[in-house]
Structures are given as C-alpha cells and as structure tokens.
Write an enzyme that holds these catalytic residues in place. Structure first.
Site, PDB file in Angstrom:
ATOM      1  N   ARG A  45       0.815  -1.213   0.000  1.00 32.17           N
ATOM      2  CA  ARG A  45       0.000   0.000   0.000  1.00 32.17           C
ATOM      3  C   ARG A  45       0.854   1.271   0.000  1.00 32.17           C
ATOM      4  O   ARG A  45       0.441   2.294   0.553  1.00 32.17           O
ATOM      5  CB  ARG A  45      -0.961   0.026   1.194  1.00 32.17           C
ATOM      6  CG  ARG A  45      -2.003  -1.079   1.173  1.00 32.17           C
ATOM      7  CD  ARG A  45      -2.983  -0.864   0.033  1.00 32.17           C
ATOM      8  NE  ARG A  45      -4.040  -1.873   0.036  1.00 32.17           N
ATOM      9  CZ  ARG A  45      -5.232  -1.695   0.597  1.00 32.17           C
ATOM     10  NH1 ARG A  45      -5.527  -0.561   1.166  1.00 32.17           N
ATOM     11  NH2 ARG A  45      -6.120  -2.653   0.543  1.00 32.17           N
ATOM     12  N   ARG A  96      -3.537   6.262   0.519  1.00 31.29           N
ATOM     13  CA  ARG A  96      -4.118   7.457   1.146  1.00 31.29           C
ATOM     14  C   ARG A  96      -3.223   8.230   2.093  1.00 31.29           C
ATOM     15  O   ARG A  96      -3.512   9.381   2.409  1.00 31.29           O
ATOM     16  CB  ARG A  96      -5.403   7.073   1.890  1.00 31.29           C
ATOM     17  CG  ARG A  96      -6.582   6.903   0.966  1.00 31.29           C
ATOM     18  CD  ARG A  96      -7.746   6.326   1.693  1.00 31.29           C
ATOM     19  NE  ARG A  96      -7.358   5.042   2.263  1.00 31.29           N
ATOM     20  CZ  ARG A  96      -8.173   4.250   2.945  1.00 31.29           C
ATOM     21  NH1 ARG A  96      -9.408   4.634   3.184  1.00 31.29           N
ATOM     22  NH2 ARG A  96      -7.755   3.093   3.417  1.00 31.29           N
ATOM     23  N   ARG A 146      -7.628  11.864  -5.450  1.00 26.14           N
ATOM     24  CA  ARG A 146      -8.894  11.262  -5.020  1.00 26.14           C
ATOM     25  C   ARG A 146     -10.018  12.282  -4.843  1.00 26.14           C
ATOM     26  O   ARG A 146     -11.189  11.913  -4.855  1.00 26.14           O
ATOM     27  CB  ARG A 146      -8.705  10.466  -3.725  1.00 26.14           C
ATOM     28  CG  ARG A 146      -8.214   9.058  -3.928  1.00 26.14           C
ATOM     29  CD  ARG A 146      -9.308   8.129  -4.448  1.00 26.14           C
ATOM     30  NE  ARG A 146     -10.137   7.608  -3.377  1.00 26.14           N
ATOM     31  CZ  ARG A 146     -11.418   7.856  -3.210  1.00 26.14           C
ATOM     32  NH1 ARG A 146     -12.035   8.652  -4.050  1.00 26.14           N
ATOM     33  NH2 ARG A 146     -12.084   7.323  -2.230  1.00 26.14           N
ATOM     34  N   ASP A 185      -6.356  -3.054  -7.641  1.00 33.73           N
ATOM     35  CA  ASP A 185      -6.924  -3.649  -6.430  1.00 33.73           C
ATOM     36  C   ASP A 185      -7.215  -5.122  -6.681  1.00 33.73           C
ATOM     37  O   ASP A 185      -7.525  -5.506  -7.808  1.00 33.73           O
ATOM     38  CB  ASP A 185      -8.218  -2.925  -6.019  1.00 33.73           C
ATOM     39  CG  ASP A 185      -8.611  -3.271  -4.586  1.00 33.73           C
ATOM     40  OD1 ASP A 185      -7.986  -2.730  -3.658  1.00 33.73           O
ATOM     41  OD2 ASP A 185      -9.522  -4.098  -4.402  1.00 33.73           O
ATOM     42  N   TYR A 228     -14.393 -12.481  -0.136  1.00 35.53           N
ATOM     43  CA  TYR A 228     -15.134 -11.268  -0.516  1.00 35.53           C
ATOM     44  C   TYR A 228     -16.419 -11.618  -1.261  1.00 35.53           C
ATOM     45  O   TYR A 228     -17.464 -11.001  -1.049  1.00 35.53           O
ATOM     46  CB  TYR A 228     -14.264 -10.333  -1.358  1.00 35.53           C
ATOM     47  CG  TYR A 228     -13.364  -9.472  -0.496  1.00 35.53           C
ATOM     48  CD1 TYR A 228     -13.849  -8.332   0.139  1.00 35.53           C
ATOM     49  CD2 TYR A 228     -12.041  -9.816  -0.281  1.00 35.53           C
ATOM     50  CE1 TYR A 228     -13.040  -7.560   0.952  1.00 35.53           C
ATOM     51  CE2 TYR A 228     -11.219  -9.052   0.538  1.00 35.53           C
ATOM     52  CZ  TYR A 228     -11.735  -7.925   1.154  1.00 35.53           C
ATOM     53  OH  TYR A 228     -10.941  -7.167   1.963  1.00 35.53           O
TER      54      TYR A 228
HETATM   55  O1  CP3 Z   1       0.024  -1.593  -2.476  1.00 36.68           O
HETATM   56  C1  CP3 Z   1      -0.260  -0.664  -3.249  1.00 36.68           C
HETATM   57  O2  CP3 Z   1       0.036   0.511  -3.010  1.00 36.68           O
HETATM   58  C2  CP3 Z   1      -0.896  -1.008  -4.569  1.00 36.68           C
HETATM   59  C3  CP3 Z   1      -2.303  -0.881  -4.620  1.00 36.68           C
HETATM   60  C4  CP3 Z   1      -3.211  -1.813  -3.813  1.00 36.68           C
HETATM   61  C5  CP3 Z   1      -4.505  -1.411  -3.395  1.00 36.68           C
HETATM   62  N1  CP3 Z   1      -5.133  -2.487  -2.860  1.00 36.68           N
HETATM   63  C6  CP3 Z   1      -5.055  -0.058  -3.562  1.00 36.68           C
HETATM   64  C7  CP3 Z   1      -6.192   0.372  -2.755  1.00 36.68           C
HETATM   65  C8  CP3 Z   1      -3.046  -3.148  -3.432  1.00 36.68           C
HETATM   66  C9  CP3 Z   1      -1.834  -4.054  -3.576  1.00 36.68           C
HETATM   67  C10 CP3 Z   1      -4.276  -3.562  -2.856  1.00 36.68           C
HETATM   68  C11 CP3 Z   1      -4.520  -4.943  -2.380  1.00 36.68           C
HETATM   69  C12 CP3 Z   1      -5.755  -5.221  -1.639  1.00 36.68           C
HETATM   70  N2  CP3 Z   1      -7.014  -4.705  -1.821  1.00 36.68           N
HETATM   71  C13 CP3 Z   1      -5.842  -6.187  -0.613  1.00 36.68           C
HETATM   72  C14 CP3 Z   1      -4.697  -7.032  -0.137  1.00 36.68           C
HETATM   73  C15 CP3 Z   1      -3.783  -6.266   0.762  1.00 36.68           C
HETATM   74  C16 CP3 Z   1      -4.341  -6.013   2.114  1.00 36.68           C
HETATM   75  O3  CP3 Z   1      -4.431  -4.836   2.488  1.00 36.68           O
HETATM   76  O4  CP3 Z   1      -4.650  -6.986   2.799  1.00 36.68           O
HETATM   77  C17 CP3 Z   1      -7.152  -6.190  -0.130  1.00 36.68           C
HETATM   78  C18 CP3 Z   1      -7.707  -7.046   0.970  1.00 36.68           C
HETATM   79  C19 CP3 Z   1      -7.896  -5.252  -0.922  1.00 36.68           C
HETATM   80  C20 CP3 Z   1      -9.344  -4.940  -0.824  1.00 36.68           C
HETATM   81  C21 CP3 Z   1      -9.580  -3.526  -0.493  1.00 36.68           C
HETATM   82  N3  CP3 Z   1      -9.421  -2.463  -1.361  1.00 36.68           N
HETATM   83  C22 CP3 Z   1     -10.028  -2.984   0.734  1.00 36.68           C
HETATM   84  C23 CP3 Z   1     -10.327  -3.800   1.985  1.00 36.68           C
HETATM   85  C24 CP3 Z   1     -10.129  -1.596   0.583  1.00 36.68           C
HETATM   86  C25 CP3 Z   1     -10.683  -0.571   1.563  1.00 36.68           C
HETATM   87  C26 CP3 Z   1      -9.892  -0.417   2.777  1.00 36.68           C
HETATM   88  C27 CP3 Z   1      -8.546   0.223   2.544  1.00 36.68           C
HETATM   89  O5  CP3 Z   1      -7.555  -0.356   3.024  1.00 36.68           O
HETATM   90  O6  CP3 Z   1      -8.479   1.276   1.965  1.00 36.68           O
HETATM   91  C28 CP3 Z   1      -9.694  -1.289  -0.719  1.00 36.68           C
HETATM   92  C29 CP3 Z   1      -9.568   0.048  -1.303  1.00 36.68           C
HETATM   93  C30 CP3 Z   1      -8.203   0.454  -1.749  1.00 36.68           C
HETATM   94  N4  CP3 Z   1      -7.338  -0.330  -2.454  1.00 36.68           N
HETATM   95  C31 CP3 Z   1      -7.615   1.736  -1.580  1.00 36.68           C
HETATM   96  C32 CP3 Z   1      -6.371   1.696  -2.210  1.00 36.68           C
HETATM   97  C33 CP3 Z   1      -5.396   2.814  -2.383  1.00 36.68           C
HETATM   98  C34 CP3 Z   1      -8.255   2.932  -0.889  1.00 36.68           C
HETATM   99  C35 CP3 Z   1      -9.297   3.496  -1.775  1.00 36.68           C
HETATM  100  C36 CP3 Z   1      -9.563   4.952  -1.492  1.00 36.68           C
HETATM  101  O7  CP3 Z   1      -8.827   5.792  -2.013  1.00 36.68           O
HETATM  102  O8  CP3 Z   1     -10.545   5.241  -0.795  1.00 36.68           O
END
Ligand code: CP3
Length: 345
Positions: A27, A31, A40, A76, A153
């Site tokens: 990540r 954010r 965003r 994602d 999911y």
């Molecule tokens: O790592 C990185 O910077 C690359 C981008 C990336 C995102 N999601 C962007 C994202 C990666 C590798 C992921 C993987 C992901 N997504 C996982 C596995 C990693 C982990 O955290 O366990 C999972 C479970 C998800 C599912 C997901 N997507 C969730 C649960 C959420 C909401 C909660 C959160 O952590 O923000 C997302 C949204 C998401 N994915 C955001 C980002 C930057 C935030 C979206 C926003 O801007 O509001």
C-alpha cells in the site's frame, strides 16, 4: 534492461547476495500520501484504477518520493471480481462491497466466464505505462488476490470479522467451495500471467485473510488451490506469497508455493524463517503501526528485524501489512533510509 536484472529486489527474490536489503511497502501507493489524496478529490477509486495514465502516475510517485527498491502496480485485488457480474462497489468509509453474494453451487455456476486480458485491458495498459515511466530504475510488482481471500469477498460481500459465511459454505457445501476455488485459481493465474506479459517483473499473491483458518482447514480447503495458482505462473518470474495471521501454519504456506513468503509482525522474523526453512526467501515484517512512532524508535525496530534476518540472502524488508492512512510520509522515508543504511554491507 541489465540494470533491472541485477536490481537488489530481484536478486533477493532469487536469494542472491545484495549490497543492502531491498525494501518496499504494501500500500505504498495510497491514502497516507498527499499526492494520492489530491487525485482522489477529483476521481473515485475505481475510476483511478481504470485510467492507466493516472494509475501509472500513482504507481511511480512513491518510488520517487520514498526511495524504495520496487514499485507495486496501483490496482486492487477485487478488480478481478467485477467482470464476474457480482456488482463491485467501493463505498465511502465502509470499504468494498459485493452486491450479489455467492452462497450456493447455483451462484457459483452463474458467475460469468471471461478472459482477464479482454475484461481488464486498463490493468495491462497501466502495467505498460508504469514500466515505461520507471524506465528500469526499479522493478514493477504485479499482484492478485489469492483464491481464498477473493472467495471470502464473494461470499461475505465485503470484509468480515469471523468469516462465518465463508466457513459455513466450506463445511456444508464442499463441492460448491471446490468449484469456486478452481474457478478463482485458474483465473488468478491467467491474470498474473497477463500482467507479466505486459511487463511486471515479479508478482505478489495476497492471501490477506487466510489467518482466520485453522491449520487443518487451510491445508484441506485452500492449499491445493493456491498451489495450482502459483504452479501456473510463468516460470522464472518471482512470486511473493503473502498472508497475515498464519504464523501457526507457515509450513503449509510454504508448501503452497512462492519464492518469497510474506509474514506479518505477529511472529518474529527469525522464528518464521526457521519454521519456513532457509531455502526460501522471506518478506516482512514491521508492524504498520510502528510507523506512527518517532523516527528513532522506527530505526530501533528496523535494526531489530535486520538482526533477526541475520544478513542472510533472501530477505525483502516490508511491513507486515499495508501502510495505514494515518502514517506520516516522513516516517516512511525514515524507515526506508534506516533499512538501507543499517543493512549496507
Ligand atoms: O500496495 C499498493 O500501493 C498497490 C495498490 C493496492 C490497493 N489495494 C489499492 C487500494 C493493493 C496491492 C491492494 C490490495 C488489496 N485490496 C488487498 C490485499 C492487501 C491487504 O491490504 O490486505 C485487499 C484485501 C484489498 C481490498 C480492499 N481495497 C479494501 C479492503 C479496501 C478498503 C480499505 C482500505 O484499506 O483502503 C480497498 C480500497 C483500496 N485499495 C484503496 C487503495 C489505495 C483505498 C481506496 C480509497 O482511495 O478510498
């Protein structure tokens, strides 16, 4: 191209000696970064994922800003579920939602079939644009969700505390579960291979929620499917197999495959590596909350993890899970600098 081949991140994936321990953060494109928050305000999350120019920009920014040794594609894990026709939405504050949840064999059979290459062209275009912008400076990591985490999911309809719907399906309808996992496993391998074909240098498989399972359930109901995914990844491309809360069955994670096993902070890195065996690499494992501490304390904790890694080849420094949105970017920079400085040999 030669610079990429000898890059410390890829050398560590092959458990070769490196002049310092490579580091990146899960990540890292997110954010906690002002640049991301600004984008965003103008675009919703899915729109950013579907605009290759913006996705590539978000992928590359942290590399420049933080000095990390790898980029991870901005995308994602749930993007792969949308073409199945289940209704994916990212709602404000609540995280992702799947509207048409899976709870029976009929539902599994109703999931739409598709070719990731055709259904998600924007992902592969973002890979190509990111590679072009990185220009060989650091490798690009592609990624996907592991079959279990994706299935959870689809079944729960979002995140979950106890994964009860998922476990109920596993226990009461093993045939439907197997059908679902087989679909997800082959789809995930195709998706990863398409990212590799577009230019990804390595891939990470996220099994973020596998830690809710008992060792026996992981071994019976998950391991064979993750194994099939990893076994079908293009040969020669490093695979990082990541999960959290799985310190009690790292042997099974290892058996499922991966050149590098990602571990979280609930297990000491040296104990985890002993358990895995030293003939596989390891990634981790600073607690993301440690980045809220003052830089001196961050440095002490980095030194402690490096001490546990013992200078052995095949350690990639990372957090044990994703960067928290509350994290000050200066602290991330302090962490990256500490890893580079304290591991220089
Ligand atoms: O790592 C990185 O910077 C690359 C981008 C990336 C995102 N999601 C962007 C994202 C990666 C590798 C992921 C993987 C992901 N997504 C996982 C596995 C990693 C982990 O955290 O366990 C999972 C479970 C998800 C599912 C997901 N997507 C969730 C649960 C959420 C909401 C909660 C959160 O952590 O923000 C997302 C949204 C998401 N994915 C955001 C980002 C930057 C935030 C979206 C926003 O801007 O509001």
């Amino acid at each position: 191209m030669a610079a990429i081949i000898t890059h410390p991140f890829l050398a560590a994936c092959r458990r070769e000696k490196t002049s310092y321990t490579p580091v990146w953060l899960m990540r890292q494109a997110g954010r906690y970064m002002e640049e991301y928050r600004k984008l965003r305000t103008q675009h919703d999350f899915l729109e950013l994922c579907k605009r290759p120019d913006l996705a590539a920009e978000i992928t590359v920014t942290p590399v420049e800003r933080l000095g990390v040794d790898a980029a991870i594609l901005f995308a994602d894990i749930l993007l792969l579920l949308e073409p199945m026709g289940v209704g994916l939405e990212y709602t404000k504050g609540d995280g992702p939602v799947i509207h048409n949840q899976v709870s029976s064999r009929t539902h599994v059979e109703q999931l739409l079939e598709f070719d990731p290459q055709e259904a998600l062209p924007f992902v592969f275009e973002a890979v190509r644009k990111s590679c072009a912008a990185l220009n060989g400076k650091v490798p690009l990591i592609g990624f996907a969700g592991a079959p279990f985490t994706l299935a959870s999911y689809l079944i729960e309809g979002g995140g979950s505390r106890n994964y009860l719907k998922t476990k109920r399906l596993i226990y009461s309808n093993p045939g439907a579960w197997r059908g679902l996992m087989e679909r997800l496993s082959s789809l995930t391998a195709k998706y990863l291979n398409a990212q590799i074909a577009a230019g990804a240098d390595a891939v990470q498989l996220f099994d973020s929620w596998a830690g809710c399972l008992s060792p026996e359930d992981y071994e019976r109901f998950v391991l064979p499917h993750t194994h099939a995914t990893i076994a079908n990844v293009t040969p020669g491309v490093p695979v990082i197999h990541f999960s959290t809360g799985t310190g009690g069955f790292l042997n099974s994670l290892r058996a499922a495959g991966g050149d590098i096993i990602g571990v979280d902070w609930r297990v000491n890195l040296d104990a985890a590596w002993d358990y895995l065996g030293h003939d596989v690499g390891i990634q981790g494992n600073l607690d993301p909350a440690a980045l809220l501490a003052p830089p001196r304390e961050i440095r002490r904790r980095v030194a402690e993890i490096l001490r546990r890694a013992g200078g052995r080849p095949g350690h990639i420094f990372n957090l044990g899970h994703g960067v928290l949105p509350e994290t000050p970017v200066e602290n991330v920079i302090a962490m990256v600098e500490a890893v580079h400085e304290l591991s220089s040999r």
